[in-house]
Scaffold this motif. Structure first.
Motif, short mmCIF file in Angstrom:
data_model
loop_
_atom_site.label_atom_id
_atom_site.label_comp_id
_atom_site.label_asym_id
_atom_site.label_seq_id
_atom_site.Cartn_x
_atom_site.Cartn_y
_atom_site.Cartn_z
N LYS A 84 40.08 52.10 12.80
CA LYS A 84 41.29 52.60 12.13
C LYS A 84 42.04 53.58 13.00
O LYS A 84 43.27 53.58 13.05
CB LYS A 84 40.92 53.25 10.79
N ILE A 85 41.29 54.43 13.70
CA ILE A 85 41.94 55.40 14.59
C ILE A 85 42.69 54.68 15.70
O ILE A 85 43.87 54.96 15.96
CB ILE A 85 40.88 56.35 15.20
N LEU A 86 42.02 53.73 16.36
CA LEU A 86 42.65 53.02 17.47
C LEU A 86 43.83 52.18 17.00
O LEU A 86 44.88 52.14 17.66
CB LEU A 86 41.62 52.14 18.17
N GLN A 87 43.68 51.51 15.87
CA GLN A 87 44.77 50.71 15.33
C GLN A 87 45.99 51.57 15.04
O GLN A 87 47.12 51.20 15.37
CB GLN A 87 44.32 50.01 14.05
N THR A 88 45.77 52.74 14.43
CA THR A 88 46.88 53.62 14.09
C THR A 88 47.53 54.19 15.34
O THR A 88 48.76 54.34 15.41
CB THR A 88 46.40 54.77 13.18
N LEU A 89 46.73 54.52 16.36
CA LEU A 89 47.28 55.01 17.62
C LEU A 89 48.23 53.99 18.23
O LEU A 89 49.32 54.32 18.70
CB LEU A 89 46.16 55.32 18.60
N ILE A 90 47.81 52.72 18.22
CA ILE A 90 48.63 51.66 18.81
C ILE A 90 49.87 51.41 17.97
O ILE A 90 50.95 51.12 18.51
CB ILE A 90 47.79 50.37 18.96
N GLU A 91 49.75 51.52 16.66
CA GLU A 91 50.92 51.35 15.79
C GLU A 91 51.96 52.43 16.07
O GLU A 91 53.16 52.15 16.12
CB GLU A 91 50.49 51.42 14.32
N LYS A 92 51.49 53.67 16.25
CA LYS A 92 52.40 54.77 16.50
C LYS A 92 52.96 54.76 17.92
O LYS A 92 54.15 55.02 18.13
CB LYS A 92 51.68 56.11 16.26
N ARG A 93 52.09 54.46 18.88
CA ARG A 93 52.48 54.44 20.29
C ARG A 93 51.86 53.20 20.94
O ARG A 93 50.70 53.24 21.37
CB ARG A 93 51.98 55.70 21.01
N PRO A 94 52.60 52.09 21.03
CA PRO A 94 52.05 50.87 21.64
C PRO A 94 51.48 51.09 23.03
O PRO A 94 50.61 50.34 23.48
CB PRO A 94 53.27 49.94 21.67
N LYS A 95 51.93 52.14 23.71
CA LYS A 95 51.45 52.42 25.06
C LYS A 95 49.94 52.70 25.05
O LYS A 95 49.27 52.50 26.07
CB LYS A 95 52.19 53.65 25.61
N PHE A 96 49.40 53.11 23.91
CA PHE A 96 47.97 53.38 23.83
C PHE A 96 47.14 52.13 24.10
O PHE A 96 46.01 52.22 24.58
CB PHE A 96 47.61 53.96 22.47
N GLN A 130 44.44 44.13 26.42
CA GLN A 130 45.43 43.11 26.78
C GLN A 130 45.52 42.09 25.65
O GLN A 130 44.56 41.39 25.36
CB GLN A 130 45.06 42.44 28.09
N SER A 131 46.67 42.05 25.02
CA SER A 131 46.87 41.14 23.89
C SER A 131 48.32 40.70 23.86
O SER A 131 49.23 41.48 24.18
CB SER A 131 46.51 41.84 22.57
N GLU A 132 48.54 39.43 23.51
CA GLU A 132 49.91 38.91 23.45
C GLU A 132 50.71 39.64 22.38
O GLU A 132 51.92 39.80 22.49
CB GLU A 132 49.89 37.41 23.16
N SER A 133 50.05 40.04 21.33
CA SER A 133 50.69 40.76 20.24
C SER A 133 49.83 41.97 19.88
O SER A 133 48.62 41.98 20.09
CB SER A 133 50.86 39.85 19.02
N LYS A 189 38.25 41.59 22.35
CA LYS A 189 36.94 42.21 22.53
C LYS A 189 37.10 43.65 23.00
O LYS A 189 36.32 44.54 22.62
CB LYS A 189 36.12 41.41 23.55
N GLU A 190 38.12 43.90 23.83
CA GLU A 190 38.34 45.24 24.36
C GLU A 190 38.73 46.21 23.24
O GLU A 190 38.33 47.38 23.25
CB GLU A 190 39.42 45.23 25.43
N PHE A 191 39.50 45.73 22.27
CA PHE A 191 39.89 46.56 21.13
C PHE A 191 38.64 47.02 20.37
O PHE A 191 38.48 48.20 20.06
CB PHE A 191 40.81 45.78 20.20
N HIS A 192 37.74 46.09 20.08
CA HIS A 192 36.53 46.43 19.35
C HIS A 192 35.62 47.33 20.17
O HIS A 192 34.98 48.25 19.62
CB HIS A 192 35.79 45.16 18.94
#
Length: 218
Positions: free
Chosen positions: A37-49, A56-59, A69-72
């Motif tokens: 949840k922390i990582l997902q929210t960080l990326i939502e707020k700042r995609p640069k995270f 690396q993800s297309e979306s 796999k890297e996200f998890h």
């Protein structure tokens, strides 16, 4: 002696009551994939995270991230680090938490991850929010809209009819939640401080080495 002195430094910043509150909310949070949840929210707020964490993800929507796999892996690392930090509170080798945070800062330097001051603040705030309430700013705004008006065609419910226990759980500034937020804010302030220190010290050390090498080759 050094380890015990580290314990003294921490307890002057976080009270025993706050340590208890930190542990209590963490026990609930870590069973709910809080690292993810922390990582997902960080990326939502700042995609640069996503780039900072090597994802690396297309979306960058949650469905695509869940296939990464890297996200998890990174979410798991975040949660494991926080679990270690919380587990060390109140025990002598608290310096190990500082050392871990310091080392993460050094790793950021060698990976070329140079967080701006605003990104450090976002990381700190998102972590505190997700651990203590499990909600983001956007979800809070939706809740406020629903409770203060007639959003979605529903009439606002009289707050006096809401059971006190439920109201306290939803109110981040009530009783235990307020104490937990204060404690987590202090803990994350220390962690972020040590990460930044690790990054800056490593950067300065490398600059000195480059200067020395330049003098030798002159």
């Amino acid at each position: 002696m050094g380890l015990c002195s580290s314990k003294k430094r921490m307890t002057t910043e976080i009270t025993d009551e706050e340590v208890t509150a930190i542990r209590d909310v963490w026990r609930r949070a870590k069973t709910d994939n809080v690292g993810k949840k922390i990582l997902q929210t960080l990326i939502e707020k700042r995609p640069k995270f996503a780039e900072y964490f090597g994802i690396q993800s297309e979306s960058l929507d949650i469905r695509a991230l869940n296939q990464s796999k890297e996200f998890h892996l990174q979410a798991h690392r975040i949660q494991n680090f926080l679990d270690t930090a919380v587990g060390s509170l109140g025990f002598c080798p608290i310096s190990s938490v500082f050392d871990m945070a310091h080392r993460i800062g050094q790793i950021h330097f060698y990976r070329g991850v140079n967080f701006g001051a605003d990104n450090w603040l976002v990381f700190k705030k998102v972590t505190v929010d997700q651990v203590t309430t499990g909600t983001t700013d956007s979800s809070k705004e939706k809740e406020d809209t629903n409770s203060n008006g007639t959003a979605n065609g529903k009439v606002d419910t009289d707050a006096s009819l809401i059971p006190v226990g439920i109201a306290d759980i939803n109110n981040v500034y009530s009783g235990e939640n307020c104490l937990a937020r204060l404690g987590w804010n202090k803990l994350m302030t220390v962690i972020v401080r040590e990460m930044k220190r690790g990054f800056l010290e490593e950067a300065m050390r490398n600059c000195k080495e480059e200067d020395n090498n330049g003098l030798l080759s002159a």
